[in-house]
Scaffold this active site. Sequence first.
Site, PDB file in Angstrom:
ATOM      1  CG  ASP A  15     -34.650  68.985 -67.280  1.00  5.14           C
ATOM      2  OD1 ASP A  15     -35.155  67.893 -66.985  1.00  5.14           O
ATOM      3  OD2 ASP A  15     -33.780  69.548 -66.595  1.00  5.14           O
ATOM      4  CG  HIS A  69     -29.012  62.644 -67.588  1.00  5.63           C
ATOM      5  ND1 HIS A  69     -28.500  62.554 -66.311  1.00  5.63           N
ATOM      6  CD2 HIS A  69     -30.266  63.158 -67.443  1.00  5.63           C
ATOM      7  CE1 HIS A  69     -29.387  63.015 -65.446  1.00  5.63           C
ATOM      8  NE2 HIS A  69     -30.480  63.371 -66.104  1.00  5.63           N
TER       9      HIS A  69
HETATM   10  C1  HEM Z   1     -28.188  69.627 -63.606  1.00  7.06           C
HETATM   11  C2  HEM Z   1     -28.517  68.366 -63.532  1.00  7.06           C
HETATM   12  C3  HEM Z   1     -29.445  67.681 -64.506  1.00  7.06           C
HETATM   13  C4  HEM Z   1     -29.788  68.010 -65.761  1.00  7.06           C
HETATM   14  C5  HEM Z   1     -29.322  69.210 -66.571  1.00  7.06           C
HETATM   15  C6  HEM Z   1     -30.724  67.007 -66.228  1.00  7.06           C
HETATM   16  C7  HEM Z   1     -31.295  66.996 -67.479  1.00  7.06           C
HETATM   17  C8  HEM Z   1     -32.132  65.989 -67.941  1.00  7.06           C
HETATM   18  C9  HEM Z   1     -32.656  65.915 -69.277  1.00  7.06           C
HETATM   19  C10 HEM Z   1     -32.395  66.914 -70.378  1.00  7.06           C
HETATM   20  C11 HEM Z   1     -33.407  64.800 -69.367  1.00  7.06           C
HETATM   21  C12 HEM Z   1     -34.130  64.246 -70.607  1.00  7.06           C
HETATM   22  C13 HEM Z   1     -35.527  64.734 -70.736  1.00  7.06           C
HETATM   23  C14 HEM Z   1     -36.445  64.272 -69.653  1.00  7.06           C
HETATM   24  O1  HEM Z   1     -36.960  63.147 -69.661  1.00  7.06           O
HETATM   25  O2  HEM Z   1     -36.632  65.057 -68.737  1.00  7.06           O
HETATM   26  C15 HEM Z   1     -33.392  64.180 -68.067  1.00  7.06           C
HETATM   27  C16 HEM Z   1     -34.056  63.023 -67.726  1.00  7.06           C
HETATM   28  C17 HEM Z   1     -34.064  62.474 -66.478  1.00  7.06           C
HETATM   29  N1  HEM Z   1     -33.309  62.861 -65.410  1.00  7.06           N
HETATM   30 FE1  HEM Z   1     -32.059  64.444 -65.344  1.00  7.06          FE
HETATM   31  N2  HEM Z   1     -30.915  66.094 -65.241  1.00  7.06           N
HETATM   32  C18 HEM Z   1     -30.141  66.464 -64.178  1.00  7.06           C
HETATM   33  C19 HEM Z   1     -30.040  65.808 -62.965  1.00  7.06           C
HETATM   34  C20 HEM Z   1     -30.732  64.697 -62.617  1.00  7.06           C
HETATM   35  C21 HEM Z   1     -30.680  64.037 -61.322  1.00  7.06           C
HETATM   36  C22 HEM Z   1     -29.813  64.490 -60.148  1.00  7.06           C
HETATM   37  C23 HEM Z   1     -31.534  63.001 -61.373  1.00  7.06           C
HETATM   38  C24 HEM Z   1     -31.858  61.987 -60.307  1.00  7.06           C
HETATM   39  C25 HEM Z   1     -31.107  61.647 -59.322  1.00  7.06           C
HETATM   40  C26 HEM Z   1     -32.122  62.977 -62.690  1.00  7.06           C
HETATM   41  C27 HEM Z   1     -33.069  62.082 -63.101  1.00  7.06           C
HETATM   42  C28 HEM Z   1     -33.614  62.053 -64.348  1.00  7.06           C
HETATM   43  C29 HEM Z   1     -34.609  61.086 -64.754  1.00  7.06           C
HETATM   44  C30 HEM Z   1     -35.228  60.017 -63.872  1.00  7.06           C
HETATM   45  C31 HEM Z   1     -34.877  61.342 -66.104  1.00  7.06           C
HETATM   46  C32 HEM Z   1     -35.844  60.569 -66.994  1.00  7.06           C
HETATM   47  C33 HEM Z   1     -35.165  59.362 -67.521  1.00  7.06           C
HETATM   48  C34 HEM Z   1     -36.114  58.540 -68.383  1.00  7.06           C
HETATM   49  O3  HEM Z   1     -36.262  58.845 -69.562  1.00  7.06           O
HETATM   50  O4  HEM Z   1     -36.687  57.591 -67.849  1.00  7.06           O
HETATM   51  N3  HEM Z   1     -31.622  64.012 -63.409  1.00  7.06           N
HETATM   52  N4  HEM Z   1     -32.603  64.916 -67.216  1.00  7.06           N
END
Ligand code: HEM
Length: 406
Positions: A217, A309
């Site tokens: 993440d 996601h």
């Molecule tokens: C418990 C809640 C969440 C989990 C477990 C989670 C997990 C992840 C994971 C595993 C990734 C893919 C790896 C990475 O690029 O970091 C990711 C990407 C991302 N997440 Fe989350 N996330 C959560 C909540 C959120 C929230 C609330 C937001 C924004 C409002 C968010 C925004 C993003 C963004 C912007 C990316 C990158 C997307 C890209 O590749 O451009 N995430 N998240």
Amino acid sequence: MAGRHEGPRRRDVLVGAAGVGVGAAVVLAGGAAVRQQAGPEPFGAERTPGEDGHQPGLRTDPPAHAVHIAVDLDERVDRERIRSLLRILTDDASRLMAGYAPIGDQEPQMAEVPAGLAITIGFGRGLVRRVDEDGAPDWLAPLPAFSVDRLEERWSGGDLLLLVACDDPLTLAHAQRMLLKDVRAFGRIRWQQPGFRNARGSLAPGTTQRNLFGQIDGTANPLPGTEEFDELVWISEGPAWLLGGTSFVLRRIRMDLETWDEVDLPGREAAVGRRLDTGAPLTGAQERDEPDFEAVTAQGFTVINPVSHLRRARSEDPRERFHRVAYNYDHPVADAGGAGAEVSDSGLLFGAYQADPVAQFAPVQQRLAEADLLNEWTAPVGSAVFAIPPAAPPGGFVGEQLFAEG
Ligand code: HEM
């Protein structure tokens, strides 16, 4: 006269470092305590916090532990008292980050190992308006409501943010206590949210960490020191007191580990659009490979689910991006037992830094609220927005520029 452990008076420019060895000295520069003379270098001292014009705290490798604290100011605390409070907090934070005990520290030796201590001070709308009725930017307000929200008052809002991050939990506990002793005559603690990441040194530098779902993440994240980060994160327009500052959104997001346990590997990977082992997009081989959202399987389905996601969080609009710093939380659950019982109270303290949360963060959260497979196992239970002023001006305190305007 200062007491034995109190060290120098606050306003002194050159101050001896009480309780931290002979011959050492600190200079207050830009509101920051800076080590002056050769001496044993404490592990992880912020040598010159704020020298780049920003408060310390935003780094490519966030400290392993962080406590996010929100304080509500007492009703009778007016503009002048806020000024005093900020002066004290800036002074104490500067000393602690440089490895020196604040004035009045009854355990001054506990400041000797700063271990990367970074203290960030932020303002909620309530504080700003008490100093300057018209000083708050429009975005300094609760975020719009999202359909996924299950917000609880006890994790939301607040007048003043103290974000205390450190690689050593003992140092952190001491720093936190010093700052809370500062604020208790001015207000009350609204919430206190501790979080953790991997211990410093347990992963090779630059390795993206995992969250409690086991996902890598933080892969696609604009990083400090890049032009992209500077453009997205630092404030360059709006109220003058915030130029060079940023905004901080904290979302407390509960993660349901019990129901996540029931999902098999393909289901878990489809939900995020990345492999669990390497973090590579489902269309790639390496973590940092660009995802191919057009690629289809032999059956004609897109390889990366359009409501994964990854797909939903990536906006077509390059402005709708921000810097994420997530800390895990995992609190004890008392009295749980029996097959299927909830034995975890876990989730993410999801921090987002951006110049404008309404323009950058909110649209992404809105997209995710509309559709995101991960929503099945996650729920935002807390939400707060703070303005993070730039570094203190030379000899001054964090937020001083706001007082110049009122
Ligand atoms: C418990 C809640 C969440 C989990 C477990 C989670 C997990 C992840 C994971 C595993 C990734 C893919 C790896 C990475 O690029 O970091 C990711 C990407 C991302 N997440 Fe989350 N996330 C959560 C909540 C959120 C929230 C609330 C937001 C924004 C409002 C968010 C925004 C993003 C963004 C912007 C990316 C990158 C997307 C890209 O590749 O451009 N995430 N998240």
